[in-house]
Write a protein that holds these residues in place. Structure first.
Motif, PDB file in Angstrom:
ATOM      1  N   SER A 160       0.875  -1.170   0.000  1.00 41.11           N
ATOM      2  CA  SER A 160       0.000   0.000   0.000  1.00 41.11           C
ATOM      3  C   SER A 160       0.915   1.224   0.000  1.00 41.11           C
ATOM      4  CB  SER A 160      -0.907   0.002   1.234  1.00 41.11           C
ATOM      5  OG  SER A 160      -0.113   0.037   2.404  1.00 41.11           O
ATOM      6  N   VAL A 161       0.338   2.394  -0.086  1.00 40.73           N
ATOM      7  CA  VAL A 161       1.155   3.612  -0.071  1.00 40.73           C
ATOM      8  C   VAL A 161       1.856   3.714   1.275  1.00 40.73           C
ATOM      9  CG1 VAL A 161       1.110   6.137  -0.184  1.00 40.73           C
ATOM     10  CG2 VAL A 161      -0.337   4.813  -1.716  1.00 40.73           C
ATOM     11  N   GLN A 162       3.157   3.911   1.240  1.00 34.35           N
ATOM     12  CA  GLN A 162       3.967   4.077   2.454  1.00 34.35           C
ATOM     13  C   GLN A 162       4.667   5.426   2.381  1.00 34.35           C
ATOM     14  OE1 GLN A 162       6.898   1.018   3.342  1.00 34.35           O
ATOM     15  NE2 GLN A 162       5.824  -0.419   2.021  1.00 34.35           N
ATOM     16  N   SER A 163       4.898   6.014   3.533  1.00 37.38           N
ATOM     17  CA  SER A 163       5.697   7.233   3.551  1.00 37.38           C
ATOM     18  C   SER A 163       6.536   7.262   4.827  1.00 37.38           C
ATOM     19  CB  SER A 163       4.821   8.487   3.457  1.00 37.38           C
ATOM     20  OG  SER A 163       3.951   8.564   4.553  1.00 37.38           O
ATOM     21  N   ALA A 164       7.686   7.890   4.703  1.00 34.55           N
ATOM     22  CA  ALA A 164       8.587   8.058   5.843  1.00 34.55           C
ATOM     23  C   ALA A 164       9.257   9.411   5.691  1.00 34.55           C
ATOM     24  CB  ALA A 164       9.623   6.942   5.862  1.00 34.55           C
ATOM     25  N   LYS A 165       9.537  10.043   6.827  1.00 32.88           N
ATOM     26  CA  LYS A 165      10.174  11.358   6.802  1.00 32.88           C
ATOM     27  C   LYS A 165      11.297  11.411   7.821  1.00 32.88           C
ATOM     28  CE  LYS A 165       6.135  13.814   5.225  1.00 32.88           C
ATOM     29  NZ  LYS A 165       5.203  14.900   5.397  1.00 32.88           N
ATOM     30  N   GLY A 166      12.323  12.150   7.467  1.00 31.63           N
ATOM     31  CA  GLY A 166      13.440  12.395   8.366  1.00 31.63           C
ATOM     32  C   GLY A 166      13.841  13.849   8.247  1.00 31.63           C
ATOM     33  N   GLN A 167      14.598  14.323   9.199  1.00 33.54           N
ATOM     34  CA  GLN A 167      14.990  15.727   9.209  1.00 33.54           C
ATOM     35  C   GLN A 167      16.457  15.844   9.558  1.00 33.54           C
ATOM     36  OE1 GLN A 167      13.017  18.570   8.530  1.00 33.54           O
ATOM     37  NE2 GLN A 167      14.973  19.621   8.647  1.00 33.54           N
ATOM     38  N   GLY A 168      17.206  16.489   8.690  1.00 35.39           N
ATOM     39  CA  GLY A 168      18.589  16.793   8.988  1.00 35.39           C
ATOM     40  C   GLY A 168      18.657  18.020   9.879  1.00 35.39           C
ATOM     41  N   SER A 169      19.853  18.299  10.396  1.00 42.72           N
ATOM     42  CA  SER A 169      19.985  19.461  11.275  1.00 42.72           C
ATOM     43  C   SER A 169      20.975  20.494  10.738  1.00 42.72           C
ATOM     44  CB  SER A 169      20.422  19.011  12.676  1.00 42.72           C
ATOM     45  OG  SER A 169      21.667  18.351  12.604  1.00 42.72           O
ATOM     46  N   SER A 170      21.762  20.128   9.728  1.00 39.65           N
ATOM     47  CA  SER A 170      22.728  21.102   9.210  1.00 39.65           C
ATOM     48  C   SER A 170      22.884  20.997   7.695  1.00 39.65           C
ATOM     49  CB  SER A 170      24.082  20.941   9.909  1.00 39.65           C
ATOM     50  OG  SER A 170      24.586  19.635   9.712  1.00 39.65           O
ATOM     51  N   GLU A 171      23.462  19.926   7.201  1.00 39.07           N
ATOM     52  CA  GLU A 171      23.740  19.792   5.766  1.00 39.07           C
ATOM     53  C   GLU A 171      22.558  19.276   4.960  1.00 39.07           C
ATOM     54  OE1 GLU A 171      26.393  21.192   4.661  1.00 39.07           O
ATOM     55  OE2 GLU A 171      27.172  21.491   6.682  1.00 39.07           O
ATOM     56  N   LEU A 172      21.582  18.675   5.643  1.00 37.90           N
ATOM     57  CA  LEU A 172      20.349  18.206   5.012  1.00 37.90           C
ATOM     58  C   LEU A 172      19.155  18.819   5.725  1.00 37.90           C
ATOM     59  CD1 LEU A 172      21.187  14.413   4.637  1.00 37.90           C
ATOM     60  CD2 LEU A 172      20.813  16.017   2.757  1.00 37.90           C
ATOM     61  N   GLY A 173      18.110  19.093   4.953  1.00 40.00           N
ATOM     62  CA  GLY A 173      16.845  19.528   5.536  1.00 40.00           C
ATOM     63  C   GLY A 173      15.930  18.317   5.633  1.00 40.00           C
ATOM     64  N   ALA A 174      14.688  18.496   5.225  1.00 36.10           N
ATOM     65  CA  ALA A 174      13.712  17.407   5.259  1.00 36.10           C
ATOM     66  C   ALA A 174      14.019  16.388   4.161  1.00 36.10           C
ATOM     67  CB  ALA A 174      12.311  17.961   5.079  1.00 36.10           C
ATOM     68  N   VAL A 175      13.881  15.122   4.514  1.00 34.28           N
ATOM     69  CA  VAL A 175      14.007  14.023   3.553  1.00 34.28           C
ATOM     70  C   VAL A 175      12.705  13.237   3.644  1.00 34.28           C
ATOM     71  CG1 VAL A 175      15.276  11.931   2.910  1.00 34.28           C
ATOM     72  CG2 VAL A 175      16.523  13.897   3.828  1.00 34.28           C
ATOM     73  N   ALA A 176      12.014  13.090   2.520  1.00 33.92           N
ATOM     74  CA  ALA A 176      10.718  12.402   2.516  1.00 33.92           C
ATOM     75  C   ALA A 176      10.732  11.297   1.464  1.00 33.92           C
ATOM     76  CB  ALA A 176       9.597  13.390   2.222  1.00 33.92           C
ATOM     77  N   LEU A 177      10.225  10.139   1.855  1.00 28.94           N
ATOM     78  CA  LEU A 177      10.143   8.974   0.993  1.00 28.94           C
ATOM     79  C   LEU A 177       8.691   8.578   0.863  1.00 28.94           C
ATOM     80  CD1 LEU A 177      11.440   6.443  -0.410  1.00 28.94           C
ATOM     81  CD2 LEU A 177      11.490   5.403   1.856  1.00 28.94           C
ATOM     82  N   GLU A 178       8.243   8.366  -0.373  1.00 29.52           N
ATOM     83  CA  GLU A 178       6.885   7.869  -0.620  1.00 29.52           C
ATOM     84  C   GLU A 178       6.985   6.683  -1.558  1.00 29.52           C
ATOM     85  OE1 GLU A 178       2.660   9.805  -1.760  1.00 29.52           O
ATOM     86  OE2 GLU A 178       4.189   9.936  -3.320  1.00 29.52           O
ATOM     87  N   LEU A 179       6.336   5.585  -1.185  1.00 32.25           N
ATOM     88  CA  LEU A 179       6.316   4.374  -2.006  1.00 32.25           C
ATOM     89  C   LEU A 179       4.885   4.093  -2.407  1.00 32.25           C
ATOM     90  CD1 LEU A 179       8.637   2.242   0.284  1.00 32.25           C
ATOM     91  CD2 LEU A 179       9.276   3.365  -1.837  1.00 32.25           C
ATOM     92  N   LYS A 180       4.693   3.729  -3.678  1.00 29.55           N
ATOM     93  CA  LYS A 180       3.354   3.403  -4.181  1.00 29.55           C
ATOM     94  C   LYS A 180       3.407   2.044  -4.862  1.00 29.55           C
ATOM     95  CE  LYS A 180       2.125   8.203  -5.154  1.00 29.55           C
ATOM     96  NZ  LYS A 180       1.773   9.158  -6.229  1.00 29.55           N
ATOM     97  N   PRO A 181       2.389   1.201  -4.614  1.00 29.82           N
ATOM     98  CA  PRO A 181       2.362  -0.105  -5.277  1.00 29.82           C
ATOM     99  C   PRO A 181       2.081   0.020  -6.768  1.00 29.82           C
ATOM    100  CG  PRO A 181       0.477   0.147  -3.804  1.00 29.82           C
ATOM    101  CD  PRO A 181       1.300   1.389  -3.698  1.00 29.82           C
TER     102      PRO A 181
END
Length: 181
Positions: A160-181
């Motif tokens: 099914s649709v999956q999503s995950a998010k992470g947040q960097g603190s200096s060299e990276l900002g938001a990182v978002a992953l979305e998977l769709k079947p």
């Protein structure tokens, strides 16, 4: 000679049955991965765009696929490749084994802002990804700056649709992953 009404329907029924068969078979290889990576705007005296690597690791930390490697590809005499080792995790896991540039993976560094990457399961780095548990790894390193790593676990292929998010603190900002079947 008279044509029977039922004879006219037979080829149509066969065509519909074949179309239904192919329609149900098509989605099996149609999974996709959408990735958003924010390169933050930094207020520093000497700004350099970050080198960035995005890859997929298996549970045993072996590399399943390289998704992106952004570096200074236009430097004379491949001088930009010299600094790839500053992305330490990527370099140790797979970078030092690669012949640069990696076709379809390598590219120029990116300006601050949200960067989008899209991958389909039918071709490219996800084509041979076996079902299982994985971790998306995104690492950035910047000259006269720091180094940062964001990890996002996921399962492949998505049911099914999956999503995950992470947040960097200096060299990276938001990182978002979305998977769709």
């Amino acid at each position: 000679m008279k044509r029977s009404h039922s004879m006219l329907l037979k080829p149509t029924a066969l065509a519909l049955a074949m179309a239904a068969l192919f329609a149900t078979a098509a989605p099996a290889g149609a999974a996709e991965m959408n990735l958003k990576i924010e390169v933050p705007t930094l207020n520093v005296a000497e700004y350099h765009r970050p080198y960035l690597a995005a890859w997929i690791e298996r549970a045993d930390q072996s590399v399943a696929a390289n998704l992106a490697v952004w570096y200074d590809v236009k430097k004379k005499d491949k001088e930009g490749e010299k600094w790839l080792k500053d992305m330490r995790q990527w370099w140790r896991r797979t970078g030092r084994e690669q012949q640069m540039p990696i076709d379809g993976v390598s590219g120029a560094t990116r300006a601050p802002g949200e960067q989008k990457l899209n991958f389909g399961s039918a071709k490219g780095p996800l084509a041979n990804l076996a079902p299982g548990d994985y971790v998306l790894m995104v690492e950035a390193a910047r000259e006269v700056g720091g180094r940062e790593l964001v990890k996002l676990p996921f399962q492949w292929p998505p049911k099914s649709v999956q999503s995950a998010k992470g947040q960097g603190s200096s060299e990276l900002g938001a990182v978002a992953l979305e998977l769709k079947p």
